[in-house]
Design an enzyme around this catalytic site. Structure first.
Site, PDB file in Angstrom:
ATOM      1  N   VAL A  59       4.830   0.933  -4.906  1.00 19.05           N
ATOM      2  CA  VAL A  59       4.631   1.139  -3.482  1.00 19.05           C
ATOM      3  C   VAL A  59       3.092   1.469  -3.240  1.00 19.05           C
ATOM      4  CG1 VAL A  59       5.243   2.431  -1.322  1.00 19.05           C
ATOM      5  CG2 VAL A  59       7.067   1.853  -3.066  1.00 19.05           C
ATOM      6  N   CYS A  60       2.559   2.431  -3.921  1.00 21.40           N
ATOM      7  CA  CYS A  60       1.303   2.745  -3.798  1.00 21.40           C
ATOM      8  C   CYS A  60       0.244   1.520  -3.924  1.00 21.40           C
ATOM      9  CB  CYS A  60       0.645   3.740  -4.947  1.00 21.40           C
ATOM     10  SG  CYS A  60       1.835   5.256  -4.801  1.00 21.40           S
ATOM     11  N   ASP A  61       0.796   0.823  -5.133  1.00 21.19           N
ATOM     12  CA  ASP A  61       0.049  -0.594  -5.012  1.00 21.19           C
ATOM     13  C   ASP A  61       0.037  -1.382  -4.065  1.00 21.19           C
ATOM     14  OD1 ASP A  61       0.176  -3.712  -5.743  1.00 21.19           O
ATOM     15  OD2 ASP A  61      -0.619  -3.027  -7.516  1.00 21.19           O
TER      16      ASP A  61
END
Length: 166
Positions: A59-61
């Site tokens: 999700v951070c990516d």
């Protein structure tokens, strides 16, 4: 204070919750070259601050990539991604993923940003997922503390807030 969970488990956030209308609190984080970066480093620009637990996760990516893509449509907006990842890891990740429009900043040293913006997760020493828009005079114009740290933020809401900020 915002009620945040991480993988369904409640977590404790350190610091004060930031609200729309507040003057953005100051902080000191590290750029990829280990130089200090503060709120004043980008004064005069609108800042979209994307906060992620760890840039090298799914999700951070996706969040960092989404805001990197949005940068093309945002004039006079600096996009800052803050995490507790080491600056070297952030630099490597950006280089291998073609991320050039987002400045990654590390809060690993002393959680200065995390505590100033109320996103430092006490139990995990990570930052909770959040998005802030700060106008050119350092007023907070948009705040989203994502209630489940593994969920996506409201990308369109943040991008529209950044476009509207002066």
């Amino acid at each position: 204070m915002a009620n945040i969970t991480f993988k369904g488990n409640p977590v404790t956030l350190l610091g004060q919750e930031v609200k729309v209308g507040d003057t953005a609190p100051d902080f000191t984080v590290l750029a990829n070259d280990l130089s200090p970066v503060t709120l004043a480093s980008s004064k005069g620009s609108v800042r979209l601050v994307s906060v992620v637990p760890s840039i090298d996760t799914g999700v951070c990516d996706a969040q960092t990539r989404r805001f990197n893509e949005a940068a093309a449509s945002l004039e006079n907006v600096k996009i800052l991604t803050v995490s507790v990842d080491l600056p070297f890891a952030q630099k490597r990740w950006c280089g291998s993923n073609g991320i050039e429009a987002v400045q990654t900043l590390s809060d690993h040293r002393d959680l200065s940003f995390g505590e100033a913006f109320g996103v430092a997760i006490k139990e995990l020493r990570l930052l909770a997922r959040a998005v802030f828009v700060i106008d050119s005079s350092d007023k907070v114009t948009y705040v989203e503390y994502v209630s489940e740290a593994t969920d996506h933020p409201n990308y369109e809401g943040a991008i529209e807030a950044a476009k509207a900020a002066k």
